[in-house]
Design an enzyme around this catalytic site. Structure first.
Site, PDB file in Angstrom:
ATOM      1  N   GLU A 115     -10.152   2.869  32.890  1.00  0.00           N
ATOM      2  CA  GLU A 115     -11.416   2.678  33.574  1.00  0.00           C
ATOM      3  C   GLU A 115     -12.228   3.969  33.675  1.00  0.00           C
ATOM      4  O   GLU A 115     -13.443   3.945  33.530  1.00  0.00           O
ATOM      5  CB  GLU A 115     -11.181   2.106  34.975  1.00  0.00           C
ATOM      6  CG  GLU A 115     -12.493   1.696  35.610  1.00  0.00           C
ATOM      7  CD  GLU A 115     -12.284   0.851  36.846  1.00  0.00           C
ATOM      8  OE1 GLU A 115     -11.760  -0.256  36.684  1.00  0.00           O
ATOM      9  OE2 GLU A 115     -12.635   1.301  37.941  1.00  0.00           O
ATOM     10  N   ASP A 116     -11.579   5.068  33.917  1.00  0.00           N
ATOM     11  CA  ASP A 116     -12.315   6.299  34.245  1.00  0.00           C
ATOM     12  C   ASP A 116     -12.394   7.347  33.146  1.00  0.00           C
ATOM     13  O   ASP A 116     -13.072   8.364  33.321  1.00  0.00           O
ATOM     14  CB  ASP A 116     -11.691   6.973  35.487  1.00  0.00           C
ATOM     15  CG  ASP A 116     -11.750   6.063  36.699  1.00  0.00           C
ATOM     16  OD1 ASP A 116     -12.566   5.132  36.683  1.00  0.00           O
ATOM     17  OD2 ASP A 116     -10.980   6.290  37.641  1.00  0.00           O
TER      18      ASP A 116
END
Ligand code: MN
Length: 747
Positions: free
Chosen positions: A98-99
């Protein structure tokens, strides 16, 4: 982020950590060895490196490097949940996809399918926790279980939250309150249900500390002041009993842990008493080993009463009368000669096991006995078992077998406001609409699922957020009967079909009466029944219905009746036919209603329609494309592909004018489709392309526009097609033409 790679795939193994990180890794590995046992150190090391590299440069609210967080989460997974090395690896990488630029494909490449799936799951369930009505913790747990195919997904989520709670003081106060509140209402009860008691207690204490720091510090200080004296007390208190039990050769175990701070505080609140007067800060539990039976619990009880005075009103015999959830134990409170009250629980090992199962049993009791609950029992016991006696071999085996298909029979979806609706599996947006309110079902025109337009007939998936777009008129239609599974929707649609049948039959009767009047014939309903029977109708009503819908010729009936009037008899009268069931009649109606609408290419809300429609030029939909209809101001319908940008804009701005449309099965018309072909600019390319179209696919071409630029060929070809499969075939075939690099659909 884009496509920047954090590291070339081949270089991860060679990457050298600096001294500080080597130290962190060493610590993690030693925790894993201690709590999990056999671990794949090579893979954990690799995961640690990737975790470090990918989060490099990112900083947490505390100012610490971001990678501390996943490493701490991995430690919690190893130490508090101790399942296996795979979950440690997944925990290290839980925020990467996600990051950071790391993709699931990268994870799969380095760590395999299993780890990738867990990380995918962790990323997906993030949304479930957002803006939900957190009072429905149990339903949420079911939702989580059904969404997360692997239990480790949920466990990592708990570890993640625990570390975030441990470091919550670095955040702004408002944010702290919001997170603590959510944790208290959702994560803590869920952890409790999962049997993760230590984690649940710590979460509660951390939340309490955040929400009401003064009270927390007060209770904590009091407990600390009393710690040594309490431990001394337990030892002294148990001394005479312990001696006697040993003399009698009892096999036993004594537990005397204090309760956690939040539970003590709750007790003070509930009992409206100061700390000093809460006597059950801890309970002493005596557990008797395998050979002992329930009679022995009474013997232990009598030993306690030899030394201490029991308080009669505090005595509970849950052995003779177990609790509804199967819990068995003797509870008593005794007073020491110095006047101190002590709570004592006595039970056998087996009873203790049942007490552990009690949670799940309670669950089952509340939910009604369902098959899934058995697996839940199994699961809860397993988690608790692992927590109490870490045995990694058993755990990994279990994880392998444990596919989380506990709640396959139920589906959990949300209203736009975040309320949870439970539907049977296979339910569609129509079921959802009727579940909200029968009026919503009747007026439903289209659905938005997770913010996107979707056909009403679409089957819903777990976690979907569903919005129903309604019109001001009843819009219900008969073919929905095949698209619903709930009783509520079914019965309302059947009722509607009946009404519709009645009005069609009414029209049929009028047609007949007019024809009879014109031909100057009179016949009683009773006589007419015999004609109905002759043609295999149960009643005249059914006959009229057939006339009304146009499947039975009124003139045929007229000439038969006329013949009968002159001869006085009906030819080949059929004897009382078997009475068809209500449902069979309706089935017949539905199939007739379908058959009579054929020949049109548009189905609106499931029904073939006479409405004027046209195809949008912006996206040129062809049969097989996902489409939506947009009602124009003059009342006709424009058909767009559902992913067309204009359509998406219309959905946003004028969603109430969108209708659910679909293609009918047999469409005669040809549609215009276009493809873009990119390839080498070589001699004979155009020839080869047109050959493929006309010879091997016998497709008519409308136009071809060709351009070429520095040796590259680019052609846009418009063709007449039957539908999407035809167009796909064309594209596949064109891809095989010599020198063609790329073929895409062109709008
Ligand atoms: Mn995280």
């Amino acid at each position: 982020m884009g496509n920047t790679k954090v590291i070339e795939r081949a270089e991860l193994d060679e990457f050298k950590l600096k001294r500080a990180q080597r130290q962190d890794l060493k610590q993690l590995l030693s925790i894993c060895r201690e709590y999990i046992g056999e671990i794949d150190e090579v893979q954990i090391t690799k995961a640690f490196k990737l975790c470090y590299i990918s989060h490099n440069g990112m900083v947490r609210a505390s100012g610490e490097p971001y990678y501390y967080h996943p490493v701490e989460v991995a430690k919690i997974v190893a130490k508090e949940i101790n399942i296996d090395d795979v979950s440690v690896i997944a925990a290290l990488l839980h925020d990467t996809v996600e990051d950071t630029p790391v993709t699931l494909d990268d994870i799969k490449y380095w760590f395999g399918e299993e780890v990738a799936q867990i990380i995918d799951g962790v990323t997906k369930i993030k949304g479930v926790f957002k803006s939900r009505d957190s009072k429905q913790a149990e339903a949420f747990m079911k939702l989580l279980l059904s969404m997360a195919e692997d239990i480790r997904v949920v466990l990592i989520k708990f570890a993640d939250r625990l570390h975030n709670m441990r470091t919550i003081h670095h955040l702004r106060r408002e944010k702290q309150l919001k997170i603590a509140n959510e944790t208290m209402e959702l994560y803590a009860p869920l952890a409790h249900r999962f049997g993760l008691f230590r984690i649940k207690n710590e979460l509660e204490d951390l939340c309490f500390k955040t929400l009401d720091p003064t009270s927390f510090k007060f209770v904590a200080r009091k407990l600390k002041e009393k710690k040594e004296s309490r431990e001394r007390f337990v030892k002294q208190f148990m001394n005479p009993v312990r001696k006697e039990l040993k003399n009698l050769k009892f096999d036993f175990e004594i537990k005397g842990r204090p309760k956690h701070i939040y539970s003590i505080y709750k007790k003070m609140q509930r009992q409206q008493k100061p700390f000093e007067e809460i006597y059950d800060l801890f309970a002493i539990r005596v557990i008797l080993g395998e050979p002992h039976k329930k009679e022995d619990c009474w013997r232990v009880y009598s030993i306690f009463t030899d030394w201490y005075t029991p308080i009669p009103e505090r005595f509970r015999d849950f052995i003779s009368v177990p609790k509804a959830n199967g819990y068995q134990s003797l509870h008593t409170t005794v007073i020491t000669n110095k006047g101190k009250k002590v709570e004592v629980q006595i039970r056998t090992r087996k009873m203790d096991d049942i007490a552990e199962k009690g949670l799940a049993a309670h669950w089952k009791y509340k939910e009604g006995a369902q098959e899934g609950s058995e697996s839940l029992d199994k699961f809860v016991n397993w988690v608790r078992d692992v927590l109490d006696n870490p045995r990694p071999e058993a755990a990994t085996d279990f994880v392998k077998d444990f596919q989380l298909n506990l709640y396959q029979e139920e589906l959990y979806v949300f209203t736009p406001r975040g309320e949870l609706i439970t539907l049977p599996n296979g339910a569609t947006a129509i079921d959802f609409a009727f579940d909200i309110h029968s009026e919503v079902g009747e007026r439903a025109m289209a659905a938005k699922v997770n913010g996107k337009m979707a056909p009403l007939r679409q089957k819903l998936s777990n976690g979907d957020q569903v919005e129903i777009i309604t019109g001001n008129k009843i819009n219900l239609n008969v073919s929905w009967i095949d698209d619903v599974v709930t009783h509520k929707a079914k019965s309302r649609i059947r009722q509607f079909i009946k009404q519709k049948q009645r009005s069609v039959a009414e029209g049929g009767r009028e047609t007949w009466l007019k024809r009879a009047e014109r031909g100057k014939i009179e016949i009683s309903d009773q006589e007419l029944t015999r004609f109905a029977k002759k043609y295999d109708f149960n009643t005249t009503q059914d006959l009229f219905y057939a006339i009304g819908i146009g499947s039975f010729d009124v003139n045929k009936l007229f000439s038969e009746v006329k013949k009968y009037k002159s001869t006085g008899r009906i030819e080949k009268e059929i004897q009382e036919s078997e009475k068809a069931t209500e449902e069979e009649i309706q089935e017949k109606y539905i199939s007739q209603a379908r058959a009579f609408g054929d020949g049109k290419s548009l189905i609106i809300n499931g029904e073939l329609s006479n409405v004027k429609y046209s195809y949008a030029n912006c996206c040129s939909p062809i049969p097989g494309d996902d489409v939506i209809g947009f009602i124009s101001r003059i009342g006709d319908i424009k058909i767009h592909r559902s992913m067309c940008n204009n359509a998406l804009h219309l959905i946003k701005t004028e969603g109430e004018r969108i209708v659910d449309v679909d293609w009918a099965k047999n469409i005669e018309t040809k549609f215009l489709g276009a493809v873009k072909v990119i390839g080498e600019d070589r001699v004979g390319m155009i020839n080869d392309i047109t050959d493929v179209l006309s010879k091997s696919l016998s497709t008519n071409m409308k136009s071809i526009n060709v351009g070429s630029d520095s040796g590259m060929f680019e052609g846009i070809i418009s063709v007449y097609v039957d539908g999407l499969p035809h167009l796909n075939k064309i594209m596949k075939r064109l891809e095989r033409v010599d020198g063609v690099k790329n073929v895409i659909r062109y709008e």
